[in-house]
Scaffold this motif. Structure first.
Motif, PDB file in Angstrom:
ATOM      1  N   ILE A   1      22.823  10.821 -40.233  1.00 33.45           N
ATOM      2  CA  ILE A   1      22.092  10.118 -39.400  1.00 33.45           C
ATOM      3  C   ILE A   1      21.798   8.709 -39.734  1.00 33.45           C
ATOM      4  O   ILE A   1      20.994   7.603 -39.009  1.00 33.45           O
ATOM      5  N   CYS A   2      21.087   9.017 -41.250  1.00 32.44           N
ATOM      6  CA  CYS A   2      20.361   7.741 -42.260  1.00 32.44           C
ATOM      7  C   CYS A   2      21.468   6.124 -41.536  1.00 32.44           C
ATOM      8  O   CYS A   2      21.328   4.906 -41.471  1.00 32.44           O
ATOM      9  N   ILE A   3      22.850   6.608 -42.300  1.00 33.12           N
ATOM     10  CA  ILE A   3      23.760   5.614 -42.114  1.00 33.12           C
ATOM     11  C   ILE A   3      23.622   4.845 -40.969  1.00 33.12           C
ATOM     12  O   ILE A   3      24.257   3.953 -41.146  1.00 33.12           O
ATOM     13  N   GLY A   4      24.347   5.924 -39.792  1.00 31.40           N
ATOM     14  CA  GLY A   4      23.891   5.525 -38.491  1.00 31.40           C
ATOM     15  C   GLY A   4      23.234   4.826 -37.893  1.00 31.40           C
ATOM     16  O   GLY A   4      22.590   3.450 -37.556  1.00 31.40           O
ATOM     17  N   PHE A   5      21.450   5.103 -38.314  1.00 32.95           N
ATOM     18  CA  PHE A   5      20.565   4.528 -37.907  1.00 32.95           C
ATOM     19  C   PHE A   5      20.166   3.467 -39.218  1.00 32.95           C
ATOM     20  O   PHE A   5      20.255   2.028 -38.371  1.00 32.95           O
ATOM     21  N   LEU A   6      21.172   3.450 -39.905  1.00 32.27           N
ATOM     22  CA  LEU A   6      20.894   1.991 -41.336  1.00 32.27           C
ATOM     23  C   LEU A   6      21.381   0.684 -40.438  1.00 32.27           C
ATOM     24  O   LEU A   6      21.703  -0.899 -40.704  1.00 32.27           O
ATOM     25  N   LEU A   7      22.705   1.035 -40.095  1.00 33.36           N
ATOM     26  CA  LEU A   7      23.756   0.438 -39.476  1.00 33.36           C
ATOM     27  C   LEU A   7      23.283  -0.226 -38.222  1.00 33.36           C
ATOM     28  O   LEU A   7      23.470  -1.273 -37.699  1.00 33.36           O
ATOM     29  N   ALA A   8      22.621   0.502 -37.285  1.00 34.91           N
ATOM     30  CA  ALA A   8      22.645   0.076 -35.774  1.00 34.91           C
ATOM     31  C   ALA A   8      21.378  -0.788 -36.260  1.00 34.91           C
ATOM     32  O   ALA A   8      21.421  -1.601 -35.120  1.00 34.91           O
ATOM     33  N   VAL A   9      19.923  -0.827 -36.368  1.00 36.91           N
ATOM     34  CA  VAL A   9      18.857  -0.792 -36.771  1.00 36.91           C
ATOM     35  C   VAL A   9      18.863  -2.805 -36.404  1.00 36.91           C
ATOM     36  O   VAL A   9      17.897  -3.241 -36.175  1.00 36.91           O
ATOM     37  N   MET A  10      19.506  -3.526 -37.672  1.00 30.22           N
ATOM     38  CA  MET A  10      19.392  -4.316 -37.329  1.00 30.22           C
ATOM     39  C   MET A  10      19.697  -5.553 -37.146  1.00 30.22           C
ATOM     40  O   MET A  10      19.466  -6.644 -36.231  1.00 30.22           O
ATOM     41  N   ALA A  11      21.003  -4.696 -35.908  1.00 31.53           N
ATOM     42  CA  ALA A  11      21.359  -5.657 -34.849  1.00 31.53           C
ATOM     43  C   ALA A  11      19.792  -4.898 -33.915  1.00 31.53           C
ATOM     44  O   ALA A  11      19.702  -6.030 -32.955  1.00 31.53           O
ATOM     45  N   VAL A  12      19.191  -3.838 -33.410  1.00 32.83           N
ATOM     46  CA  VAL A  12      18.203  -4.022 -32.966  1.00 32.83           C
ATOM     47  C   VAL A  12      17.365  -5.087 -33.249  1.00 32.83           C
ATOM     48  O   VAL A  12      16.812  -6.097 -32.483  1.00 32.83           O
TER      49      VAL A  12
ATOM     50  N   ALA B   1      27.384   1.397 -30.374  1.00 29.93           N
ATOM     51  CA  ALA B   1      28.051   1.469 -31.367  1.00 29.93           C
ATOM     52  C   ALA B   1      28.621   2.080 -32.382  1.00 29.93           C
ATOM     53  O   ALA B   1      28.932   2.380 -33.376  1.00 29.93           O
ATOM     54  N   TYR B   2      27.817   1.284 -33.708  1.00 29.24           N
ATOM     55  CA  TYR B   2      27.456   1.128 -34.491  1.00 29.24           C
ATOM     56  C   TYR B   2      26.771   2.982 -35.019  1.00 29.24           C
ATOM     57  O   TYR B   2      26.988   3.253 -36.330  1.00 29.24           O
ATOM     58  N   SER B   3      26.049   3.045 -34.529  1.00 37.42           N
ATOM     59  CA  SER B   3      25.610   4.826 -34.854  1.00 37.42           C
ATOM     60  C   SER B   3      26.556   5.513 -34.362  1.00 37.42           C
ATOM     61  O   SER B   3      26.934   6.627 -35.647  1.00 37.42           O
ATOM     62  N   PHE B   4      27.744   5.679 -33.614  1.00 38.59           N
ATOM     63  CA  PHE B   4      28.574   6.040 -33.604  1.00 38.59           C
ATOM     64  C   PHE B   4      29.730   6.447 -34.908  1.00 38.59           C
ATOM     65  O   PHE B   4      30.087   6.766 -35.435  1.00 38.59           O
ATOM     66  N   ILE B   5      30.143   5.023 -35.022  1.00 41.92           N
ATOM     67  CA  ILE B   5      30.598   4.734 -36.255  1.00 41.92           C
ATOM     68  C   ILE B   5      30.079   4.921 -37.691  1.00 41.92           C
ATOM     69  O   ILE B   5      30.655   5.810 -38.323  1.00 41.92           O
ATOM     70  N   GLY B   6      28.661   4.994 -37.771  1.00 48.21           N
ATOM     71  CA  GLY B   6      27.945   5.461 -38.951  1.00 48.21           C
ATOM     72  C   GLY B   6      27.924   6.786 -39.516  1.00 48.21           C
ATOM     73  O   GLY B   6      28.501   7.625 -39.944  1.00 48.21           O
ATOM     74  N   VAL B   7      27.412   7.094 -38.242  1.00 50.72           N
ATOM     75  CA  VAL B   7      27.696   8.672 -37.840  1.00 50.72           C
ATOM     76  C   VAL B   7      29.037  10.030 -38.019  1.00 50.72           C
ATOM     77  O   VAL B   7      29.231  10.960 -38.681  1.00 50.72           O
ATOM     78  N   ILE B   8      30.002   9.010 -37.253  1.00 54.50           N
ATOM     79  CA  ILE B   8      31.330   9.790 -37.416  1.00 54.50           C
ATOM     80  C   ILE B   8      31.963   9.151 -39.104  1.00 54.50           C
ATOM     81  O   ILE B   8      32.350  10.266 -39.446  1.00 54.50           O
TER      82      ILE B   8
END
Lengths: 274, 249
Positions: free
Chosen positions: B122-133, B184-191
């Motif tokens: 979850i952390c990896i997904g979050f870290l990738l996604a949060v900056m885009a937001v 998109a980043y959350s999917f990439i990060g988590v998977i």
């Protein structure tokens, strides 16, 4: 004759209003406005014309409570205006200030909802404003679907529903074509008569000022001061056909004569004979 | 249907048909890639058997948590930073280089801190996604016209009311773009994280199938991920277009 004579109570008082922008890095302070002395009478339609950059909008901002004067005393209904927006004042800006995420209906209802008015009151007032401004067919449209003139009507309607006693308009028709401007002028006159509000209109169009106002304040180049206040003497019942009145041309050219040298000065010309 | 949509579908079907033909003709060997028709039947079998129910549920839950957390944190951080000019100036260069950081490199650290559960993924997904937001929230808030803020002052609105009723609604389409990227980043990060160290989840199962030469399972799951991400993103894209249509002048 205009019913707003010298006996109507004073609504807005300005005494020695001055605005100086403080010095910034490598730039000296800028004396933008004043000193300005003015009494606006209750129910009067007052227009301000002046060369570009003479501080017209700053004057409006001071009266609206959006800017604080560097010196002087500004009062609305006897209360000092000290940089916070007084109750009872509405402003229509030159730029489109409609909220693009809301329908026309919700744009107009915005202020009433902010004040927590009951839903039925909001409905009734918005319906009145929609009808009054000819927007009833567009209630569910978004601003992006409307022309510039229609969007400005939405902004006027949004101000109108709050029933301001003083309406300040900052070149509200500046972005519109000439025909639309004349027609919007008619609507503004109708609004003014029916609401009994005091109106202060800032404009760069001399004919617009002459056609709409009871009095026209002609400002100098920066720092803006009133060179003269021209009384038009139009009847309260009037519309844009007044441009055909024989006195219209004389009044407009009187204002232009006052303004011409100042406008040249604002453009950087000096030593022009007036 | 629009001509361009029709052509798009034809191109995709053509590519799938070509792949199918190349494999059946023996030009592309079967142990490299199986025909798309078999991928689809494998996926149908996986879904029907229900044996990966838990993995799919785990992945989708972790992705959802990463999405929601990055949206909430991203909008909040973006809103605060937009009002804190000094802090923003300090952080700006870091934002610009943020996506140069290989987030997966932090995986060992995340495991040390959070253990072997779902949190590191979850952390990896979050870290990738949060900056885009954050970046898109800032971008939207920066564009709020001054005249709308003047209008807010004329309505005598507090700073909080102005943020909630003027700034954020104005910025909504930009923030939505951030949300779309966050998904998109959350999917990439988590998977992606599930591939590295995890004992369950779609990513883990794909990697497990790969190590066991189980092409049917592997390609079935790859098709599943592809279909899922495309569907989610295309729906978001359609929604975004509707939002933007209202605004276009």
């Amino acid at each position: 004759m205009s019913p707003v004579g010298g006996d109507a109570p004073v609504h807005v008082t300005l005494r020695g209003i001055t605005r100086v922008y403080p010095a910034q890095a490598a730039q000296p302070p800028v004396h933008a406005l004043g000193p300005i002395d003015l009494d606006l009478r209750q129910g009067e339609f007052f227009a301000v014309v002046g060369p570009s950059g003479c501080g017209k909008s700053t004057l409006l901002d001071v009266i609206a409570g959006l800017a604080v004067a560097s010196a002087g005393d500004a009062r609305f209904e006897g209360q000092a205006i000290d940089g916070s927006v007084p109750d009872g004042i509405g402003v229509v800006f030159q730029e489109d200030s409609s909220f693009p995420w809301l329908t026309v209906h919700d744009n107009i209802a915005f202020g009433l909802r902010e004040l927590g008015r009951p839903a039925d009151v909001v409905q009734a007032k918005v319906k009145y404003a929609l009808d009054f401004m000819g927007l009833a067919d567009f209630a569910q449209a978004y601003p992006a679907q409307l022309s510039g003139g229609m969007r400005q009507r939405v902004c006027i309607a949004r101000t109108l529903v709050l029933e301001p006693r003083l309406i300040l308009l900052d070149e509200p028709f500046g972005a519109l074509d000439q025909q639309t401007r004349l027609l919007m002028g008619d609507e503004l006159l109708r609004l003014w008569r029916e609401t009994g509000a005091t109106i202060l209109l800032i404009t760069h169009a001399l004919d617009e000022a002459t056609m709409l106002a009871d009095r026209v304040g002609v400002m100098s180049a920066r720092p803006g001061r009133f060179l003269e206040i021209v009384t038009t003497g139009w009847p309260r019942e009037r519309d844009s056909t007044i441009v055909a009145d024989p006195r219209f041309g004389g009044l407009t050219s009187r204002i232009w004569t006052l303004l011409r040298g100042e406008s040249l000065r604002a453009l950087g010309h000096t030593g022009v004979r007036r | 249907m629009k001509r361009v949509t029709l052509l798009r579908i034809l191109v995709i079907l053509g590519a799938i048909g070509l792949l199918e033909g190349l494999i059946h003709a023996g030009i592309v060997p079967r142990f490299t890639i199986i025909p798309p028709s078999e991928m689809a039947s494998a996926l149908a079998a996986i879904l029907a058997s229900g044996k990966l129910k838990v993995d799919i549920a785990v992945t989708l839950t972790n992705v959802a948590v990463a999405i929601v957390a990055s949206m909430a944190a991203g909008v909040t951080i973006g809103t605060v930073l937009q009002r804190a000019a000094a802090l923003r100036r300090i952080l700006d260069p870091l934002f610009a280089t943020y996506y140069a950081i290989p987030m997966y490199a932090f995986y060992p650290l995340l495991i040390v801190v959070f253990g072997l559960g779902d949190v590191p993924q979850i952390c990896i997904g979050f870290l990738l996604a949060v900056m885009a937001v954050i970046i898109n929230t800032l971008n939207g808030l920066d564009r709020v016209p001054r005249v709308l803020l003047k209008a807010a002052r004329m309505h005598r609105m507090s700073a909080l009311r102005t943020a909630l009723r003027i700034r954020l609604p104005y910025a909504a389409p930009y923030i939505f773009t951030g949300f779309k990227l966050a998904v998109a980043y959350s999917f990439i990060g988590v998977i992606g994280a599930e591939f590295i160290t995890s004992s369950r989840g779609i990513g883990y199962e794909i990697s497990f199938a790969y190590n066991n030469f189980d092409n049917r399972l592997m390609y079935g799951l790859i098709l599943f991920v592809l279909a899922l991400v495309l569907t989610v993103n295309m729906s978001l894209h359609a929604w975004e277009k509707r939002l933007m249509m209202r605004r276009q002048r």
